[in-house]
Design an enzyme around this catalytic site. Structure first.
Site, PDB file in Angstrom:
ATOM      1  N   GLU A  89       0.826  -1.194   0.000  1.00  0.00           N
ATOM      2  CA  GLU A  89       0.000   0.000   0.000  1.00  0.00           C
ATOM      3  C   GLU A  89       0.863   1.248   0.000  1.00  0.00           C
ATOM      4  O   GLU A  89       1.961   1.251   0.533  1.00  0.00           O
ATOM      5  CB  GLU A  89      -0.820   0.037   1.293  1.00  0.00           C
ATOM      6  CG  GLU A  89      -1.683  -1.161   1.436  1.00  0.00           C
ATOM      7  CD  GLU A  89      -2.332  -1.226   2.797  1.00  0.00           C
ATOM      8  OE1 GLU A  89      -2.312  -0.214   3.538  1.00  0.00           O
ATOM      9  OE2 GLU A  89      -2.859  -2.289   3.113  1.00  0.00           O
ATOM     10  N   CYS A  98       2.996   8.565   1.748  1.00  0.00           N
ATOM     11  CA  CYS A  98       3.417   7.568   2.722  1.00  0.00           C
ATOM     12  C   CYS A  98       3.694   6.281   1.949  1.00  0.00           C
ATOM     13  O   CYS A  98       2.820   5.777   1.247  1.00  0.00           O
ATOM     14  CB  CYS A  98       2.296   7.371   3.737  1.00  0.00           C
ATOM     15  SG  CYS A  98       2.643   6.061   4.920  1.00  0.00           S
ATOM     16  N   CYS A 117       5.721  -7.275   7.597  1.00  0.00           N
ATOM     17  CA  CYS A 117       6.672  -6.701   8.554  1.00  0.00           C
ATOM     18  C   CYS A 117       7.008  -7.755   9.591  1.00  0.00           C
ATOM     19  O   CYS A 117       6.153  -8.539   9.991  1.00  0.00           O
ATOM     20  CB  CYS A 117       6.052  -5.479   9.236  1.00  0.00           C
ATOM     21  SG  CYS A 117       7.211  -4.619  10.333  1.00  0.00           S
ATOM     22  N   CYS A 138       4.423  -5.617  15.978  1.00  0.00           N
ATOM     23  CA  CYS A 138       3.695  -4.719  16.876  1.00  0.00           C
ATOM     24  C   CYS A 138       2.239  -5.198  16.949  1.00  0.00           C
ATOM     25  O   CYS A 138       1.600  -5.426  15.920  1.00  0.00           O
ATOM     26  CB  CYS A 138       3.766  -3.277  16.383  1.00  0.00           C
ATOM     27  SG  CYS A 138       5.476  -2.694  16.263  1.00  0.00           S
ATOM     28  N   CYS A 159      -0.809  -3.547  14.992  1.00  0.00           N
ATOM     29  CA  CYS A 159      -0.568  -3.145  13.605  1.00  0.00           C
ATOM     30  C   CYS A 159      -0.980  -4.250  12.647  1.00  0.00           C
ATOM     31  O   CYS A 159      -0.678  -5.425  12.869  1.00  0.00           O
ATOM     32  CB  CYS A 159       0.919  -2.820  13.431  1.00  0.00           C
ATOM     33  SG  CYS A 159       1.366  -2.435  11.728  1.00  0.00           S
ATOM     34  N   CYS A 208      -1.411   1.642   8.064  1.00  0.00           N
ATOM     35  CA  CYS A 208      -0.515   0.587   7.612  1.00  0.00           C
ATOM     36  C   CYS A 208      -1.137  -0.787   7.487  1.00  0.00           C
ATOM     37  O   CYS A 208      -1.581  -1.369   8.448  1.00  0.00           O
ATOM     38  CB  CYS A 208       0.617   0.403   8.617  1.00  0.00           C
ATOM     39  SG  CYS A 208       1.022   1.852   9.472  1.00  0.00           S
TER      40      CYS A 208
HETATM   41  N1  SAH Z   1       7.950   0.048  11.119  1.00  0.00           N
HETATM   42  C1  SAH Z   1       8.004   1.466  11.214  1.00  0.00           C
HETATM   43  C2  SAH Z   1       7.204   2.211  10.158  1.00  0.00           C
HETATM   44  C3  SAH Z   1       5.832   1.727   9.779  1.00  0.00           C
HETATM   45  S1  SAH Z   1       4.519   1.954  10.933  1.00  0.00           S
HETATM   46  C4  SAH Z   1       7.623   1.927  12.613  1.00  0.00           C
HETATM   47  O1  SAH Z   1       7.335   1.078  13.448  1.00  0.00           O
HETATM   48  O2  SAH Z   1       7.678   3.126  12.885  1.00  0.00           O
HETATM   49  C5  SAH Z   1       4.258   3.700  11.088  1.00  0.00           C
HETATM   50  C6  SAH Z   1       3.579   4.074  12.393  1.00  0.00           C
HETATM   51  O3  SAH Z   1       2.199   3.656  12.420  1.00  0.00           O
HETATM   52  C7  SAH Z   1       4.247   3.438  13.599  1.00  0.00           C
HETATM   53  O4  SAH Z   1       4.358   4.370  14.649  1.00  0.00           O
HETATM   54  C8  SAH Z   1       3.243   2.349  13.956  1.00  0.00           C
HETATM   55  O5  SAH Z   1       3.387   1.921  15.285  1.00  0.00           O
HETATM   56  C9  SAH Z   1       1.923   3.034  13.656  1.00  0.00           C
HETATM   57  N2  SAH Z   1       0.770   2.127  13.557  1.00  0.00           N
HETATM   58  C10 SAH Z   1       0.748   0.836  13.194  1.00  0.00           C
HETATM   59  N3  SAH Z   1      -0.504   0.335  13.239  1.00  0.00           N
HETATM   60  C11 SAH Z   1      -1.316   1.337  13.637  1.00  0.00           C
HETATM   61  C12 SAH Z   1      -2.717   1.444  13.884  1.00  0.00           C
HETATM   62  N4  SAH Z   1      -3.532   0.423  13.709  1.00  0.00           N
HETATM   63  N5  SAH Z   1      -3.196   2.644  14.288  1.00  0.00           N
HETATM   64  C13 SAH Z   1      -2.368   3.696  14.440  1.00  0.00           C
HETATM   65  N6  SAH Z   1      -1.041   3.663  14.213  1.00  0.00           N
HETATM   66  C14 SAH Z   1      -0.510   2.495  13.834  1.00  0.00           C
END
Ligand code: SAH
Length: 348
Positions: free
Chosen positions: A92, A105, A112, A116, A119, A335
């Site tokens: 995406e 973005c 990934c 997390c 995510c 994401c």
């Molecule tokens: N891997 C990198 C970049 C991609 S995620 C990182 O961890 O920073 C970009 C941001 O979106 C990160 O801060 C991540 O924690 C956040 N993110 C992921 N899933 C999300 C969600 N469902 N709602 C809000 N933010 C989210």
């Protein structure tokens, strides 16, 4: 049959090819200028190249290795593309419109590995790194959503994947994005967002400290951070913060720390105060991100009262806070969400 090479993939193949054709090396730059600056969509569009050269490029190279599997537009002007890669994988990328900013973005990996827990991108792990050409193609696709008098002003590497786990392919793509003959986006308008991998942060500090670095924190103590961001178990907050400090020393630019607020999990005033202790004294901006609900995951947004109390406590502690507005939520712009929905829809 081998697919044709991608014209956006760096390396010496185009230089060698041009030399074989008896063409000067600077033709490579004019091809890139056509693609990035002038938004050509085919070699035939590159009208100042000799016609036979255009024909031979057409026969020997591809410009597009992706196809647009889906294109969503939200009422606030946010547009999201789901791109299908040559091997059927999907990624995406998003265009955000905010006053005169045109921020894109982009993704750095398919899936990934960081895991997390809130995510969507990491639910099924990482499939593979994106190539430099695939990273650049996202920029080309998104730039073509803009009218001719508008251009991309900012890049955030906050799509799918962990950018610091794919620096070898990402850095050449970001270098190309800065080229004055192409997109011409200055380094300070490019944000690399990381889960906080110290070795990657140190490499960036040594090689390219001009990027804006954003570190995804989400918790101010190791126990909670390891629960939310499992890679933290092997790293630990102290090392994340130490490498962030080293980056700050190299760049002289204020760092951003990201914090997704999850109701009842990391949103208490006490947690806000430990965040103040962690960030206190640092030239840092705290970017509080509203949680975008992911189907099937148990997390929820904090109540408005809890959210305000949290923000009050960090502000009172002297931390610079920015609350990111939700954009494109109705098109699942966070994401990995669209890719997942799509993958689910394709299984039924
Ligand atoms: N891997 C990198 C970049 C991609 S995620 C990182 O961890 O920073 C970009 C941001 O979106 C990160 O801060 C991540 O924690 C956040 N993110 C992921 N899933 C999300 C969600 N469902 N709602 C809000 N933010 C989210």
């Amino acid at each position: 049959m081998q697919p044709l090479p991608h014209i956006l993939e760096p390396g010496d193949s185009l230089a060698t090819w041009l030399a074989d054709q008896g063409q000067p090396a600077w033709r490579a730059r004019s091809i890139h200028r056509w693609l990035f600056g002038r938004r050509a969509s085919s070699f035939a569009d590159m009208t100042d190249l000799p016609a036979d050269l255009r024909g031979r490029l057409e026969a020997d190279y591809r410009i597009w290795t992706t196809s647009i599997a889906r294109h969503h537009r939200a009422e606030d002007g946010t547009e999201k593309l789901l791109l299908e890669l040559h091997d059927g994988q999907r990624i995406e990328c998003v265009l955000l419109r905010d006053q005169d900013r045109r921020t894109v973005c982009i993704s750095s990996q398919v899936g990934c590995a960081m895991g997390c827990v809130f995510c969507a991108s990491g639910i099924d792990g990482v499939v593979r790194n994106l190539s430099t050409g695939e990273i650049l193609e996202q920029l080309l696709r998104l730039a073509r959503l803009l009218p001719p008098d508008e251009r991309i002003s900012h890049i955030v590497v906050m799509g799918m994947g962990e950018p610091l786990a794919n620096l070898d392919r990402l850095l050449p793509a970001l270098a190309e994005a800065q080229h004055p003959d192409g997109l011409g986006i200055s380094q300070r308008r490019i944000t690399v967002s990381t889960v906080g991998l110290p070795a990657g942060i140190d490499r960036l500090a040594a090689e390219n400290p001009g990027y804006h670095l954003a570190v995804s924190l989400h918790a101010a103590d190791d126990a909670l951070r390891t629960r939310l961001v499992p890679v933290n178990r092997a790293i630990g907050l102290a090392d994340v913060m130490a490498s962030a400090d080293r980056y700050w020393e190299s760049s002289g630019r204020r760092l951003t720390f990201e914090y997704v607020l999850l109701g009842g999990v990391n949103d208490s005033p006490e947690q806000a105060r430990s965040l103040v202790r962690l960030l206190g004294g640092r030239a840092a901006l705290l970017n509080v991100i509203p949680y975008n609900a992911v189907a099937g995951l148990p997390w929820r947004e904090p109540t408005p009262a809890a959210r305000e109390a949290f923000l009050d406590a960090v502000r009172t502690g002297g931390v610079n806070v920015q609350v990111r507005r939700r954009k494109g939520a109705r098109i699942d712009a966070a994401c990995g969400q669209l890719r997942r929905l799509d993958a689910q829809a394709r299984t039924v």
